[in-house]
Design an enzyme around this catalytic site. Structure first.
Site, PDB file in Angstrom:
ATOM      1  CB  SER A   1      -0.962  -0.033   1.186  1.00 22.70           C
ATOM      2  OG  SER A   1      -2.006   0.903   1.021  1.00 22.70           O
TER       3      SER A   1
ATOM      4  CG  HIS B   1      -5.645  -2.528   0.002  1.00 17.18           C
ATOM      5  ND1 HIS B   1      -4.772  -2.366  -1.047  1.00 17.18           N
ATOM      6  CD2 HIS B   1      -5.199  -1.702   0.993  1.00 17.18           C
ATOM      7  CE1 HIS B   1      -3.851  -1.473  -0.724  1.00 17.18           C
ATOM      8  NE2 HIS B   1      -4.078  -1.073   0.517  1.00 17.18           N
TER       9      HIS B   1
ATOM     10  CG  ASP C   1      -6.412  -3.275  -3.692  1.00 18.24           C
ATOM     11  OD1 ASP C   1      -7.051  -2.333  -3.164  1.00 18.24           O
ATOM     12  OD2 ASP C   1      -5.170  -3.332  -3.684  1.00 18.24           O
TER      13      ASP C   1
END
Length: 322
Positions: free
Chosen positions: A161, A289, A257
């Site tokens: 991320s 995610h 995601d």
């Protein structure tokens, strides 16, 4: 005054809430665990301060029965630049598992969080950590584990991320700021936090989520003039995009995601950039995610762990063939 202070500016639940008076309420990512011997993997870890100025630490991991020089992973945690740390149980458990699986040395980087420390603080801290790690290349650095066991000819940057975003930008910086004795062989970007003003691919299906991500970027990086299209959020149009200081890239995406389209776009554009390295893509079907952090024992998480471990160790086998 009280009503204004309690007014929510951005609700990023279930992670955090930002208030109009500048406060943040962190709903996740505040728990910490100490370093030490991990009973399940027998991986050892310790915390070391890398910056006296900011008091930031790295958590260093070595596998059981470490001998000789091992591939070195520098890891940047995720959390939208606002939550989590190298000391959180989420990342501590993941790094223990990866170090055991891959038989590598890992350095997990703490950096200052927004909104208390607005971007580019996280980028500055991450680069300081990279330089601190690199100071051990000749075996005379301040931390003996790195002097003894880190192979500085086979270094990998990775993150998930926001940490994937950081790993990319640190790889670009390696080209601009070459470090003697430090060979960045590869980067692994997991569900990387990239964005842009115009939606691409399936991003059009997530207008509300995209609006929140855009707003968050404006809040945590207020000095940027291009918003979500600046080079930090959307690196594709950056003239330095094709100047990664490594020869191999693995991008991991998850089917469900919101950041998947950007990960696919990153791979596509990197291949077209003239960079000249090798790009691999791994997609985890049916997953959300950073699923691997929250469901580490599921089949897809195990497959991803093995893929990342094998990818890092490919650098070791390539060095032997030279």
């Amino acid at each position: 005054m009280e009503s204004s202070a309690s007014e929510i500016l951005l609700d990023f639940s279930p992670m955090f809430r930002l208030y109009k008076d500048g406060r943040i309420e962190r709903l996740l990512g505040t728990e910490i665990v100490p370093p030490g011997l991990h009973p399940k993997t027998n991986v050892e870890s310790k915390d070391v301060v890398y910056s006296q100025e900011t008091a930031q630490i790295v958590r260093i991991y070595i596998p059981p029965n470490a001998a000789g020089k091992l591939p070195l992973l520098v890891y940047f945690h995720g959390g939208a630049f606002c939550i989590e740390s190298a000391s959180s149980p989420t990342y501590h458990n993941y790094l223990n598992a990866l170090v055991a699986e891959a038989n590598i040395v890992a350095v997990s980087v703490d950096y200052r969080l927004a909104p208390e420390h607005l971007l580019p603080a996280a980028y500055d801290d991450s680069w300081d950590a990279v330089k601190w790690v690199a100071s051990h290349f000749d075996g005379n650095g301040p931390e003996e584990w790195l002097n003894r066991h880190a192979d500085f000819n086979n270094v990998c940057f990775s993150g998930d991320s926001a940490g994937g975003n950081l790993a990319h930008h640190m790889a670009v910086k390696m080209t601009k700021g070459k470090i003697d004795g430090f060979n960045l062989a590869s980067i692994v970007l997991t569900h990387p936090y990239f964005n842009g003003k115009e939606p691409i691919g399936d991003e059009i299906k997530f207008p509300a989520e995209r609006e929140k991500v855009d707003m968050l970027w404006q809040i945590i990086f207020p000095t940027t003039t291009s918003g979500s299209d600046d080079k930090w959020s959307n690196p594709i149009d950056d003239p330095s995009f094709g100047s990664l200081g490594c020869s191999r890239v693995l991008v991991c995406v998850a089917e469900n995601d919101i950041f998947k389209p950007r990960g696919l776009y990153y791979c596509e554009k990197l291949k077209q950039s003239g960079w000249g390295g090798e790009v691999e893509l791994m997609e985890s079907p049916g997953e959300e995610h950073v699923f691997h952090l929250h469901k580490p024992s599921c089949e897809n998480a195990a497959a991803k762990l093995k893929k990342v471990a094998d990818f890092i160790n490919q650098g070791k086998s390539r060095l032997k063939s030279l």
